[in-house]
Design a protein around this motif. Structure first.
Motif, short mmCIF file in Angstrom:
data_model
loop_
_atom_site.label_atom_id
_atom_site.label_comp_id
_atom_site.label_asym_id
_atom_site.label_seq_id
_atom_site.Cartn_x
_atom_site.Cartn_y
_atom_site.Cartn_z
N THR A 92 98.88 75.27 -9.62
CA THR A 92 97.52 74.48 -9.87
C THR A 92 97.23 73.93 -8.52
O THR A 92 97.76 73.56 -7.80
N VAL A 93 95.65 73.96 -8.57
CA VAL A 93 94.95 73.58 -7.36
C VAL A 93 94.62 72.05 -7.43
O VAL A 93 94.26 71.68 -8.44
N PRO A 94 94.72 71.32 -6.44
CA PRO A 94 94.45 69.90 -6.45
C PRO A 94 93.14 69.59 -6.75
O PRO A 94 92.10 70.49 -6.56
N ASP A 95 92.67 68.50 -7.55
CA ASP A 95 91.45 68.22 -7.80
C ASP A 95 90.53 68.12 -6.41
O ASP A 95 89.55 68.42 -6.66
N VAL A 96 91.03 67.36 -5.43
CA VAL A 96 90.56 67.50 -4.26
C VAL A 96 91.16 68.16 -3.33
O VAL A 96 92.56 67.70 -3.10
N ILE A 97 90.87 69.33 -2.28
CA ILE A 97 91.58 69.91 -1.58
C ILE A 97 91.54 69.24 -0.09
O ILE A 97 90.29 69.22 0.48
N VAL A 98 92.53 68.85 0.72
CA VAL A 98 92.75 68.20 1.98
C VAL A 98 93.35 68.89 2.68
O VAL A 98 94.86 69.16 2.43
N LEU A 99 93.02 69.60 3.64
CA LEU A 99 93.84 70.38 4.49
C LEU A 99 93.49 70.02 5.99
O LEU A 99 92.47 69.78 6.36
N ALA A 100 94.63 69.95 6.88
CA ALA A 100 94.30 69.50 8.13
C ALA A 100 95.14 70.27 9.25
O ALA A 100 96.53 70.88 8.56
N GLY A 101 94.78 70.67 10.16
CA GLY A 101 95.56 71.41 11.12
C GLY A 101 95.36 71.19 12.81
O GLY A 101 94.25 70.78 13.04
N GLU A 102 96.63 71.23 13.51
CA GLU A 102 96.07 70.99 14.89
C GLU A 102 95.35 72.48 15.54
O GLU A 102 95.66 73.53 15.12
N GLY A 103 94.71 71.68 16.48
CA GLY A 103 93.70 72.86 17.25
C GLY A 103 92.53 73.49 16.49
O GLY A 103 91.90 74.37 16.61
N TRP A 104 92.57 73.03 15.03
CA TRP A 104 91.43 73.48 14.34
C TRP A 104 89.99 72.86 14.84
O TRP A 104 90.15 71.82 15.21
N ASN A 105 89.15 73.76 15.24
CA ASN A 105 88.11 73.37 16.10
C ASN A 105 87.11 72.61 15.09
O ASN A 105 86.58 72.92 13.94
N VAL A 106 86.90 71.06 15.35
CA VAL A 106 86.27 70.26 14.48
C VAL A 106 84.62 70.69 14.38
O VAL A 106 83.99 70.34 13.15
N GLY A 107 84.06 71.42 15.13
CA GLY A 107 82.85 71.89 15.00
C GLY A 107 82.65 72.99 14.14
O GLY A 107 81.33 73.24 13.48
N VAL A 108 83.53 73.47 13.53
CA VAL A 108 83.50 74.59 12.27
C VAL A 108 84.00 74.23 11.20
O VAL A 108 84.15 74.95 10.00
N VAL A 109 84.81 73.16 10.86
CA VAL A 109 85.48 72.77 9.70
C VAL A 109 84.53 72.47 8.55
O VAL A 109 84.89 72.87 7.38
N GLY A 110 83.23 72.14 8.73
CA GLY A 110 82.57 72.19 7.48
C GLY A 110 82.28 73.51 6.89
O GLY A 110 82.15 73.44 5.82
N ILE A 111 82.07 74.46 7.70
CA ILE A 111 81.93 75.84 7.36
C ILE A 111 83.24 76.36 6.61
O ILE A 111 83.05 77.13 5.44
N VAL A 112 84.39 75.95 7.11
CA VAL A 112 85.70 76.36 6.58
C VAL A 112 85.62 75.75 5.00
O VAL A 112 86.06 76.36 4.15
N ALA A 113 85.30 74.37 5.02
CA ALA A 113 85.33 73.85 3.89
C ALA A 113 84.38 74.45 2.77
O ALA A 113 84.96 74.39 1.46
N SER A 114 83.35 74.88 3.04
CA SER A 114 82.31 75.75 2.37
C SER A 114 82.94 76.78 1.53
O SER A 114 82.85 77.19 0.56
N LYS A 115 83.63 77.57 2.41
CA LYS A 115 84.27 78.62 2.24
C LYS A 115 85.33 78.75 1.22
O LYS A 115 85.44 79.33 0.21
N ILE A 116 86.19 77.45 1.40
CA ILE A 116 87.25 77.32 0.33
C ILE A 116 86.74 76.66 -0.85
O ILE A 116 87.42 77.07 -1.86
N LEU A 117 85.83 75.92 -0.69
CA LEU A 117 85.13 75.56 -2.09
C LEU A 117 84.54 76.67 -2.90
O LEU A 117 84.78 76.88 -4.01
N GLU A 118 84.05 77.51 -2.24
CA GLU A 118 83.41 79.08 -2.98
C GLU A 118 84.72 79.47 -3.58
O GLU A 118 84.49 80.17 -4.71
#
Length: 800
Positions: free
Chosen positions: A344-370
């Motif tokens: 079961t996928v959560p209603d809102v997906i919240v993922l966090a990681g050390e070292g993840w470049n905050v400059g690209v997290v919006g693109i990552v979010a879009s890909k996982i949403l897709e």
């Protein structure tokens, strides 16, 4: 059934308007329908939409706070004050800052710019930047694309004796900052008629208010920011972007020229799509992986050599950004798998990681949403400070800005739009943050909200889109948000040709026919679907029509967005070397197109051949063949989910009988897709549909051979050789003879009964079973793909 990835939403109730527009404007029914579906109901509105110009822009003084801002800027000019332009690091912020640089140059004033570093500082106005401005002698700060939420920071600026003019377009918070002037069409009480301006659009209105007629080439910069920030291309935005693209086709800006060149864009035919997918990602790459100042320098340089150097640097950054995104996506997906209890996928997906470049997290979010069609928040964690900075992307059913507002006490800062937002919070708040968002989503979202929906422009026929109509549709450009590239549904098309294309066969090219019309269709990145399609299939398709120009030839082309095959489908993947691994691969490949999750999948196998499956999809239902019930549950998922949800069956082994096959197919009432993964039998074991002559011959041979009792294995081998039937076939024919009392089996011997009772072959249960089994295996094991799949479909339809 090969489902469409999206639910296709057609426009409603525009037929009468379209007919009147077609007649009044002398355009095709399709073009008129496109205008009507975009809310254009009269000839006057159509004229504004199709022929809007800069003279039709609204009076900038309608913006609340504009008059006060203009007077303050004029005062700064007269007093020779030092002005700071405070921008943002995305493409809209870069464009806004660049436009204001041209504005300051035009005014001849003393100015500086400041754009925060995305990773080191984060979004918005910062006190340390104001301290620096104060040291530089700044007495007036003009924010662009930021500032509407900076209550504390602007209060601090006021304490330093610095006036702040805010120009912004983001959603205003409940408490507004005490700025010298606030310019934002969305702020309460603002009478400005058009609320959809980008940050650069608001900056342009400020320049327009001061200068009355800003240089027309500035609209090029407005176009870049407006398109990149996904603002609606309607109203004033449409006028500004149209004029900007027109100017861009003979641009005098060295930076824009160099950027188009490195993006592979033909300057003479630049479109909004080129800007969105070619130029904007490279501008954004500067703020994501480095500092946005390099993109501002590119857009404002007057030196061609510097423009070339900066554009190539941004291109390299963009390539690096793509690699960084891919790594984070993989890590985020692994983290999500750990959160998916029972699949079961959560209603809102919240993922966090050390070292993840905050400059690209919006693109990552879009890909996982897709991939999962859920609101997604991706955060990068600073391991030293424990601060998390992230971006959200949402689906239409959830206003992510409102969702964040519901738990604002858990964050240090947040802001954004209904579909996208940014935030920062402390690491220890992550669990409460995730829980609060999912609690809010549960109160807002319904099951229907999780079905991806795409708006279309209705159902048409291929004959409705000749070259002349496709050319005519271009009058609706520029396309973008709120004025998307037309998506047309074509139902009942026949697949005529099919092939992979491109490097490693990543893309798909089809030719489809409808009546007397044919069209080529290209599906980028969908080469993996080639093995699931067959020529002759009937497809419903959704696509964007365009013109394919090659060697002076022009012909219609369809850019395929989605497709659907109605009715049950059988996919021939027989003789798979690793059938269980194939199930996983197919699931990953087609799940979005068949709207599958694990409870919709059944895999059936023979426990006598394989004691346990070798697969990772532990949450899908597993079944084994059962001589009495047809099938029985093998794992917990099968017991939990049952049979009613099953739409897709993977057949790993051949059933033992035709009755067992029918019981299998009849067990799953909603079955629409069958994947055949079983091995083909050796020809040495092939059965044939038995005939009286075949049994008569075998009986004669048996009488000669077994005048005395004979060992069964010896008899079977000799009879097989003499009758040219397989050993398996002869063995099963012996079962018929035994049932009819023609022979007896005693202690491993065959004994022929001299005067057997007269009985018809048709009265034998074994005879009927042998015929049915031979027919099943003939189609299921030995037949070619077309004959095999057609036969299974007929059994499937009979079972239902």
């Amino acid at each position: 059934m090969f489902e469409s990835k999206y639910s296709w939403q057609a426009p409603a109730g525009t037929e009468d308007t379209a007919r009147s527009l077609a007649e009044a404007l002398s355009v095709s029914p399709l073009t008129a329908a496109l205008l009507a579906s975009r809310g254009i109901g009269s000839v006057e509105e159509a004229g504004m939409f199709l022929n809007g110009n800069l003279e039709m822009l609204h009076d900038p003084y309608l913006l609340l706070g504009m008059e006060k801002a203009v007077l303050r800027i004029q005062q700064a000019i007269e007093n020779g004050e030092h002005i700071l332009i405070y921008g943002d690091y995305d493409a809209d912020g870069v464009s806004s800052t660049s436009l204001m640089i041209y504005f300051m140059r035009h005014l001849g004033v003393s100015y500086d710019i400041y754009i925060p570093h995305r990773s080191n500082e984060g979004y918005g106005l910062h006190n340390h930047a104001l301290d620096w401005a104060n040291q530089q002698g700044v007495s007036l700060v003009i924010t662009v694309d930021t500032g509407i939420s900076a209550v504390e920071q602007i209060a601090y600026a006021n304490s330093l004796g610095i006036d702040v003019i805010v120009t912004d377009h983001h959603e205003p918070p409940e408490v507004l900052p005490d700025a010298y002037a606030l310019i934002n069409p969305k702020q309460p009480g603002c009478p400005y008629p058009f609320k959809g301006l980008a940050g650069v659009g608001v900056a342009y209105k400020l320049a327009q208010a001061v200068l009355k007629d800003p240089p027309v080439e500035w609209t090029e910069i407005v176009a870049i920011g407006t398109i990149a920030d996904l603002m609606p291309l309607t109203g004033e935005n449409r006028i500004l972007v149209s004029r900007g693209l027109e100017c861009m086709r003979h641009t005098s800006f060295q930076g824009i020229r160099a950027l188009m060149e490195v993006s592979g864009i033909s300057m003479g035919s630049v479109t909004s799509t080129n800007v969105a997918f070619g130029m904007a990602p490279r501008i954004n790459a500067s703020g994501r992986l480095d500092h946005a100042g390099s993109a501002v320098a590119l857009l404002t340089t007057e030196d061609m050599d510097e423009a070339q150097r900066l554009s190539h640097a941004l291109d390299e950054l963009n390539k690096e950004r793509q690699q960084v995104v891919e790594v984070i996506v993989q890590e985020a997906m692994m983290q999500l798998q750990g959160k998916m209890s029972g699949g079961t996928v959560p209603d809102v997906i919240v993922l966090a990681g050390e070292g993840w470049n905050v400059g690209v997290v919006g693109i990552v979010a879009s890909k996982i949403l897709e991939r999962y069609y859920r609101p997604v928040i991706i955060l990068g964690i600073d391991p030293e400070t424990g601060m998390c900075k992230g971006s959200a992307r949402s689906i239409p059913g959830l206003d992510i800005f409102e969702a964040l507002t519901s738990c604002k006490e858990l964050m240090e800062h947040y802001g954004g739009h209904p579909s996208a937002a940014g935030m920062s919070l402390k690491r220890e708040q992550l669990p409460a943050f995730e829980e609060a968002l999912n609690h809010y989503a549960a109160s807002v979202l319904t099951a229907d909200d999780f079905t991806p929906v795409t708006s279309t422009d209705g159902e048409w026929r291929l004959s409705d889109v000749p070259l002349s109509v496709i050319d005519e549709m271009e009058m609706l450009a520029p396309f973008g948000m709120a004025n998307p590239v037309p998506k047309l549904i074509f139902r009942g098309t026949q697949l005529v040709e099919l092939r992979k294309m491109g490097k490693e066969g990543k893309h798909l090219k089809l030719v489809v026919r409808q009546g007397g019309a044919r069209i080529e269709a290209v599906a980028f990145g969908r080469g993996d679907l080639a093995e699931l399609l067959e020529e002759g299939m009937t497809l419903d398709i959704l696509g964007e029509v365009s013109v394919n120009e090659w060697n002076g030839s022009r012909k219609p082309q369809l850019m395929l967005q989605d497709m659907k095959i109605t009715g049950p489908q059988v996919f021939d993947l027989r003789d798979s070397k690793e059938p269980w691994g194939e199930i996983q691969r197919i699931y990953d490949q087609v799940a979005p197109y068949m709207r599958l999750d694990h409870r919709h999948i059944a895999a059936v196998f023979n426990p006598r051949i394989e004691s346990s499956p070798k697969m990772d999809l532990n949450d899908c239902t597993l079944w084994v063949y059962d001589s009495k019930a047809g099938i029985s549950a093998f794992n917990d998922a099968a017991n939990t989910y049952g049979k009613d949800h099953i739409t897709t069956l993977f057949m790993v082994h051949v059933p033992d009988s035709a009755d067992q096959l029918d019981m299998l197919l009849g067990s799953f009432k909603n079955l629409s897709n069958v994947f055949l993964l079983h091995s083909g039998r050796n020809k040495a074991e092939q059965l044939t549909i038995p005939s009286r002559e075949q049994f008569k011959l075998l009986y004669v041979l048996l009488m000669r051979l077994a005048a005395e009792p004979i060992r069964e294995q010896e008899a079977l081998a000799r009879l097989s050789q003499q009758s040219s039937s397989t050993l398996r076939m002869v063995t099963m024919m012996m079962d018929v003879f035994e049932e009819l009392s023609f022979i007896e089996r005693l202690d491993g011997n065959i004994v022929v009964i001299p005067k057997p009772p007269k009985r018809e072959l048709s009265s034998s249960i074994h005879f009927s079973a042998l015929g049915s089994l031979a027919e099943m295996e003939q189609h299921l094991v030995y037949a070619g793909t077309s004959q095999c799949t057609s036969w299974v479909i007929s059994r499937l339809e009979g079972a239902s």
